[in-house]
Design an enzyme around this catalytic site. Structure first.
Site, PDB file in Angstrom:
ATOM      1  N   GLU A  51      -2.848   6.633  -5.447  1.00  0.00           N
ATOM      2  CA  GLU A  51      -3.095   6.164  -4.083  1.00  0.00           C
ATOM      3  C   GLU A  51      -2.336   7.023  -3.080  1.00  0.00           C
ATOM      4  O   GLU A  51      -2.861   7.349  -2.003  1.00  0.00           O
ATOM      5  CB  GLU A  51      -2.675   4.704  -3.951  1.00  0.00           C
ATOM      6  CG  GLU A  51      -3.022   4.063  -2.611  1.00  0.00           C
ATOM      7  CD  GLU A  51      -2.782   2.566  -2.646  1.00  0.00           C
ATOM      8  OE1 GLU A  51      -3.757   1.814  -2.844  1.00  0.00           O
ATOM      9  OE2 GLU A  51      -1.615   2.139  -2.484  1.00  0.00           O
ATOM     10  N   TYR A  68       0.859  -1.184   0.000  1.00  0.00           N
ATOM     11  CA  TYR A  68       0.000   0.000   0.000  1.00  0.00           C
ATOM     12  C   TYR A  68       0.895   1.234   0.000  1.00  0.00           C
ATOM     13  O   TYR A  68       1.851   1.322   0.762  1.00  0.00           O
ATOM     14  CB  TYR A  68      -0.898  -0.004   1.237  1.00  0.00           C
ATOM     15  CG  TYR A  68      -1.647   1.282   1.478  1.00  0.00           C
ATOM     16  CD1 TYR A  68      -2.863   1.519   0.853  1.00  0.00           C
ATOM     17  CD2 TYR A  68      -1.141   2.257   2.340  1.00  0.00           C
ATOM     18  CE1 TYR A  68      -3.555   2.704   1.074  1.00  0.00           C
ATOM     19  CE2 TYR A  68      -1.819   3.439   2.568  1.00  0.00           C
ATOM     20  CZ  TYR A  68      -3.031   3.655   1.930  1.00  0.00           C
ATOM     21  OH  TYR A  68      -3.700   4.838   2.156  1.00  0.00           O
ATOM     22  N   HIS A  69       0.576   2.204  -0.860  1.00  0.00           N
ATOM     23  CA  HIS A  69       1.409   3.404  -1.024  1.00  0.00           C
ATOM     24  C   HIS A  69       0.916   4.517  -0.112  1.00  0.00           C
ATOM     25  O   HIS A  69      -0.195   5.020  -0.264  1.00  0.00           O
ATOM     26  CB  HIS A  69       1.354   3.867  -2.475  1.00  0.00           C
ATOM     27  CG  HIS A  69       2.531   4.691  -2.894  1.00  0.00           C
ATOM     28  ND1 HIS A  69       2.998   5.762  -2.155  1.00  0.00           N
ATOM     29  CD2 HIS A  69       3.352   4.607  -3.984  1.00  0.00           C
ATOM     30  CE1 HIS A  69       4.034   6.296  -2.772  1.00  0.00           C
ATOM     31  NE2 HIS A  69       4.278   5.612  -3.885  1.00  0.00           N
ATOM     32  N   GLY A  70       1.746   4.926   0.845  1.00  0.00           N
ATOM     33  CA  GLY A  70       1.422   6.072   1.678  1.00  0.00           C
ATOM     34  C   GLY A  70       1.635   7.365   0.921  1.00  0.00           C
ATOM     35  O   GLY A  70       1.970   7.372  -0.274  1.00  0.00           O
TER      36      GLY A  70
END
Length: 330
Positions: free
Chosen positions: A202, A129-131
């Site tokens: 994202e 998951y890309h912050g």
């Protein structure tokens, strides 16, 4: 001026620092009632201090990037002669920078890496998951290098390759922008490769609800199928609390969709607790389609989010977690 400074401490009671400073400046400049101007200036600074902090702290990461780049240039000059006699002249540089970034993660975020035993000895595709920034991936790659002496390449957006001065950093650490064939070749060499299917969209437009924005992307799954490697899901707890974006502003979203440039302002750099969790590998299955594998991977990342992240994310709570002990959740 010396006489004015001495007069600040004479008498039965000493003047306050602000009054003393006002007295000295009045004598020096000849401007009367300068204390009122100072009081107003200090008030403005006090009001704006939180705003300055949240927008200045991200600059620390940028500075660290360019310090890393400067170190690589120095290292390259120092080792030009050795380059002809070494199969990889950058080994020492990677060791040094991995140590620097791992130290930054330990000190600023109390960074922890859980589930490293789920990474196979051979090649594998790490999907995460890309912050708002990829700083959690950087900490992961640094810790992996320090612990296991393994390098992990990563797929980055095209705009990263246009950042001034970044070319040497990207080359040394195996950052690629695709296409699919390049990703497959990297895995076929026996290396680890990481990718965030949500990418810049994202990063900019997800929020404290940790919504996965992968749309119908399945190219990463096809890469894993073509290379016949497992997919390793990964998620970093509180990654959205360390840095936030103003992606909720509709005009900024429209501007991004038109230009594909990351024009959304970023703020944060808060020293929140960061823990990266690596899930169990999803093995290669020759009969599984790219659509099925992509859906299975998304479900695995979502499961890590639901297990390890309190939603909605909260910056204050994430800061307090620096002072709490937590049992291992591998």
């Amino acid at each position: 001026m010396t006489g004015g400074n001495e007069s600040c401490t004479v008498g039965p009671t000493s003047m306050s620092y602000l009054a003393c400073l006002s007295y000295i400046l009045e004598e020096w400049t000849g401007v009367e009632d300068i204390g009122d101007y100072l009081s107003y200036a200090f008030y403005i600074l006090w009001v704006l201090f939180p705003l300055v902090v949240v927008f200045v702290l991200p600059g620390v990461i940028v500075v660290l990037f360019y310090v890393s780049i400067l170190w690589l240039h120095i290292y390259k000059r120092k080792n030009e002669i050795k380059e002809a006699y070494s199969h990889d002249v950058w080994i020492g540089a990677r060791e040094m920078l991995a140590t620097i970034w791992d130290g930054h993660g330990r000190i600023w975020h109390g960074y922890e890496l859980h589930g490293v035993e789920n990474i196979p000895q051979g090649p594998g595709l790490v999907v995460f998951y890309h912050g708002a920034t990829p700083v959690d991936y950087i900490y992961f790659a640094a810790r992996l290098h320090v612990m296991k002496k393994r390098c992990c390449s990563v797929v980055a957006d095209h705009f990263v390759f246009r950042l001034p001065g970044f070319r040497i950093l990207l080359e040394v650490f195996g950052v690629i922008h695709g296409p699919k064939e390049a990703c497959v070749r990297t895995l076929e060499k026996g290396q680890l490769l990481a990718i965030a299917p949500g990418g810049v969209r994202e990063a900019l437009f997800s929020d404290e609800m940790y919504t996965i924005l992968w749309s119908d992307r399945k190219g990463f799954a096809q890469v894993a199928i073509d290379a016949k490697v497992p997919i390793i899901p990964m998620f970093t707890q509180n990654v959205r609390e360390g840095f936030r974006t103003l992606g909720g502003i509709k005009i900024l979203r429209s501007l991004y969709e038109r230009t594909r440039l990351p024009v959304v302002p970023l703020y944060g750099g808060f020293p929140v607790k960061l823990r990266t969790f690596i899930g169990e590998p999803i093995p290669y299955e020759p009969n599984m389609t790219a659509e099925e594998l992509a859906a299975k991977t998304k479900a695995a990342v979502q499961a890590l989010i639901e297990k390890h992240q309190k939603i909605p994310g909260n910056i204050f709570r994430a800061l307090m977690e620096r002072f709490r002990t937590q049992k291992k959740e591998d």
